[in-house]
Design a protein around this motif. Structure first.
Motif, PDB file in Angstrom:
ATOM      1  N   LEU A  86      -3.280  -2.882   7.160  1.00 34.26           N
ATOM      2  CA  LEU A  86      -2.853  -3.980   6.304  1.00 34.26           C
ATOM      3  C   LEU A  86      -2.450  -5.207   7.117  1.00 34.26           C
ATOM      4  CD1 LEU A  86      -0.821  -2.001   3.624  1.00 34.26           C
ATOM      5  CD2 LEU A  86      -2.943  -3.266   3.231  1.00 34.26           C
ATOM      6  N   VAL A  87      -1.784  -4.981   8.247  1.00 33.22           N
ATOM      7  CA  VAL A  87      -1.415  -6.100   9.124  1.00 33.22           C
ATOM      8  C   VAL A  87      -2.668  -6.835   9.596  1.00 33.22           C
ATOM      9  CG1 VAL A  87      -0.428  -6.693  11.378  1.00 33.22           C
ATOM     10  CG2 VAL A  87       0.803  -5.142   9.832  1.00 33.22           C
ATOM     11  N   ILE A 113      -2.500 -12.413   0.230  1.00 31.45           N
ATOM     12  CA  ILE A 113      -1.543 -12.282   1.328  1.00 31.45           C
ATOM     13  C   ILE A 113      -0.211 -11.759   0.805  1.00 31.45           C
ATOM     14  CG2 ILE A 113      -0.162 -13.604   2.990  1.00 31.45           C
ATOM     15  CD1 ILE A 113      -2.680 -15.387   3.369  1.00 31.45           C
ATOM     16  N   GLU A 114       0.239 -12.290  -0.323  1.00 32.49           N
ATOM     17  CA  GLU A 114       1.481 -11.805  -0.914  1.00 32.49           C
ATOM     18  C   GLU A 114       1.359 -10.343  -1.340  1.00 32.49           C
ATOM     19  OE1 GLU A 114       2.491 -14.434  -4.081  1.00 32.49           O
ATOM     20  OE2 GLU A 114       2.796 -16.161  -2.753  1.00 32.49           O
ATOM     21  N   ALA A 115       0.200  -9.948  -1.861  1.00 34.10           N
ATOM     22  CA  ALA A 115      -0.010  -8.551  -2.246  1.00 34.10           C
ATOM     23  C   ALA A 115       0.066  -7.640  -1.029  1.00 34.10           C
ATOM     24  CB  ALA A 115      -1.354  -8.393  -2.949  1.00 34.10           C
ATOM     25  N   ARG A 119       2.803  -4.549  -0.079  1.00 39.09           N
ATOM     26  CA  ARG A 119       2.397  -3.186   0.282  1.00 39.09           C
ATOM     27  C   ARG A 119       3.019  -2.782   1.617  1.00 39.09           C
ATOM     28  NH1 ARG A 119      -3.897  -2.877  -1.930  1.00 39.09           N
ATOM     29  NH2 ARG A 119      -3.400  -3.745  -3.975  1.00 39.09           N
ATOM     30  N   ILE A 120       3.047  -3.698   2.557  1.00 34.41           N
ATOM     31  CA  ILE A 120       3.685  -3.399   3.842  1.00 34.41           C
ATOM     32  C   ILE A 120       5.174  -3.133   3.642  1.00 34.41           C
ATOM     33  CG2 ILE A 120       4.322  -4.377   6.079  1.00 34.41           C
ATOM     34  CD1 ILE A 120       1.621  -5.857   6.047  1.00 34.41           C
ATOM     35  N   LEU A 125       9.960   0.527   3.324  1.00 30.22           N
ATOM     36  CA  LEU A 125      11.092   1.022   2.549  1.00 30.22           C
ATOM     37  C   LEU A 125      10.967   2.518   2.284  1.00 30.22           C
ATOM     38  CD1 LEU A 125      11.578  -1.881  -0.019  1.00 30.22           C
ATOM     39  CD2 LEU A 125      13.161  -1.189   1.780  1.00 30.22           C
ATOM     40  N   SER A 126       9.757   2.971   2.008  1.00 27.99           N
ATOM     41  CA  SER A 126       9.573   4.389   1.772  1.00 27.99           C
ATOM     42  C   SER A 126       9.901   5.205   3.021  1.00 27.99           C
ATOM     43  CB  SER A 126       8.139   4.661   1.321  1.00 27.99           C
ATOM     44  OG  SER A 126       7.981   6.015   0.977  1.00 27.99           O
TER      45      SER A 126
END
Length: 595
Positions: A86-87, A113-115, A119-120, A125-126
């Motif tokens: 994703l990065v 980009i915001e999406a 996701r990142i 957080l998970s």
């Protein structure tokens, strides 16, 4: 891993994106694809292919058929690998933003980009807060049903067997999803990390056999040669996994479902709620009281018309529910209402609708276990050649007990507003518009969240209310009361401001839901998708605010048909971007056009 599983569930619930599509033969309005849409979709396709490395089922369901036979990656270090991918994808999108000059393409790049950023953030957080657990049998059922259904081309269905063989480790160089899920759970140990809730683990154990039976029934309906070994392996592995959950996960599962504030706040942002939960509660409480008062005013009129010995809205609703439609007649009765709605929409000039009939069907037992609420299952939008979405009505909620059946949807008064929400002018029309109006992939998928999709569907309900029979209007208000209750109770439960028994009492006594439906609601707030339930009320509120602003700006020049069509033209833009489009495009155009 609740954050990622929620993100995947939302992605699957939303209609698929439009990319390199063929013109659908059912289209109401055919439009040439603008050059900027083709450019934007090129970037979006690259991002989809990044996602397909880890969740190929969701990308396949959107119509990218090269991923049909592939299965979820839950292997070692998957979170780190997905984050790194994703990065890199974000860097590619940012490079595109630096060189693109078309404002529409730039907006779509910013949406994507915001999406990716969300996701990142969800992965981070998970990893910080949660043990990674998976309802693996459910994942298999969802993946198989995505390919084995009527609205999938027959040529694609054989790939379901390859996917099943990958799920159970019979495909060369594949590892069973059940083994991957166990290893992932064990690898995610950490001090203070949240275990799954007891209720969701108990449901996963109880539903495993239902999912196995559901997959077997799919293969009976759509036979695939040489599937016996994979089906037997799935049954054996799902049974063993349920026993492992019972022995290893259930004893350490948590009874308190509340989430850390940072995690719950993320869930709200992920579904599109951009205000503090305390403010959401406050607004929902006021709407709850206003809607309940309106129901009480209408109830005596309904009672008089129906010759009911009742005056309180609760008594009137319970009396209406006694007019039960037998299960074998439900589809036919709903079809009568569905067929009556389209002419009303056209006559009242609410929004443009296609001439083809929509699809409504009853849910199977496995579908009801996987998704125990009425829902719309979107058709593929990539390369769509006439495939349609489906309004699916469950008959019961397995989590509420074998004998607990819904009485919330199987009587005539309920068919009106439910059909408007899941069908037209709600989800079915918005989904079809992704094909027929040429919306870019970014606006069809990556901008999409529950606030804009469920907000539109609840707004669609409201548009239909004046033209429904009195009893249908009362139930429309009841469903609106339920959406206010969701926006009130979901954050209250997750902030520790109310307990489950008190919330259940509100749902069963004030909203007049069945025990099965109330159970479904509470499970939804606490572990199926915490935060999502408030998106209906919030999305509806934002559209109504925008509608009022537009009416005030245009006065007699306001055109409801044009306004509603314009909203659909924008795809799934979130409220801020949708409001910007109305203010900068719709209002100026209609002011100028009226001169």
């Amino acid at each position: 891993m609740k954050i990622l599983s929620l993100a995947i569930a939302l992605a699957l619930a939303l209609p698929a994106p439009l990319w390199a599509q063929e013109a659908a033969p059912t289209a109401t309005v055919e439009r040439a694809t603008p050059a900027w849409v083709a450019t934007s979709n090129g970037y979006a396709n690259a991002l989809l292919e990044t996602e397909a490395q880890f969740n190929p089922e969701s990308v396949s369901e959107r119509g990218l058929t090269q991923f049909d036979g592939l299965a979820t990656d839950l292997g070692p270090d998957v979170d780190q690998r997905r984050r790194a991918a994703l990065v890199k994808a974000k860097a590619d999108l940012q490079a595109g933003l630096a060189r693109e000059r078309d404002p529409n393409v730039r907006q779509d790049l910013q949406i994507m980009i915001e999406a990716v950023d969300r996701r990142i953030e969800g992965i981070d957080l998970s990893q910080k807060y949660e043990r990674n657990w998976t309802d693996a049998a459910l994942r298999v059922f969802d993946g198989e049903q995505a390919l084995l259904q009527e609205q999938i081309a027959a040529a694609r269905r054989p790939k379901a067997l390859e996917r099943l063989q990958r799920y159970v480790g019979l495909w060369p160089q594949s590892t069973s999803i059940f083994d991957q899920a166990r290893a992932r759970y064990e690898d995610s140990k950490g001090a203070g990390k949240l275990e799954p809730t007891r209720l969701e683990v108990e449901q996963a154990i109880a539903n495993a056999a239902t999912y196995v039976d559901g997959v077997r029934k799919l293969y009976q309906k759509y036979p695939q040669p040489d599937s016996d070994a994979a089906l037997a392996a799935f049954e054996q592995q799902a049974t063993a996994y349920a026993e492992w959950l019972r022995a290893q996960v259930l004893p350490v599962s948590r009874t308190d479902p509340k989430l850390p504030p940072e995690l719950y706040a993320y869930n709200l942002r992920q579904v599109g709620i951009d205000i503090a939960p305390e403010l959401l509660i406050q607004r929902a409480q006021a709407a709850f009281m206003e809607t309940r008062a309106a129901m009480q005013q209408l109830a005596p009129l309904v009672a008089k018309e129906k010759n009911l010995d009742a005056r309180d809205y609760r008594e009137v609703i319970r009396a209406l529910k006694r007019d039960t439609i037998p299960n074998d007649q439900l589809e036919a009765e709903y079809r009568k209402v569905i067929d009556a709605i389209d002419p009303i929409i056209r006559r009242e000039k609410i929004v443009d609708v296609p001439t083809r009939p929509m699809i409504m069907r009853l849910g199977t037992p496995a579908e009801s276990a996987a998704q125990p609420a009425p829902h719309f299952r979107g058709a593929q939008l990539i390369g769509n050649t006439g495939e349609q979405g489906q309004f699916v009505l469950p008959l019961g909620n397995p989590a509420a007990g074998k004998e607990a059946m819904y009485d919330d949807f199987n009587y005539p008064s309920a068919a009106w507003t439910l059909s408007a929400h899941e069908g037209r002018p709600g989800h079915e029309l918005q989904s079809a518009s992704m094909i027929e109006r040429g919306v870019s992939l970014a606006r069809a998928l990556f901008a999409g969240n529950s606030v804009n999709s469920e907000g539109w569907a609840l707004y669609a309900e409201a548009e239909m209310v004046p033209y429904e029979p009195l009893d249908g209007q009362l139930i429309a208000l009841q469903f609106r009361l339920m959406r206010a209750a969701r926006a009130m109770l979901d954050p209250m439960l997750n902030l520790g401001l109310i307990d489950r028994p008190r919330a259940e009492k509100v749902l069963m006594e004030d909203v007049v839901l069945s025990k099965a439906m109330a159970t479904q609601e509470l499970d939804r707030y606490q572990f199926r998708s915490p935060g999502q339930a408030g998106s209906y009320f919030y999305g509806y509120s934002r559209i109504m605010e925008l509608r009022m602003e537009t009416e005030l700006a245009l006065g007699e020049r306001f055109d409801r048909l044009a306004f509603n069509n314009f909203l659909l033209d924008q795809g799934r833009l979130p409220p801020k971007l949708l409001a910007e489009a109305v203010r900068t495009q719709f209002i100026p155009a209609h002011k100028a056009g009226a001169r």
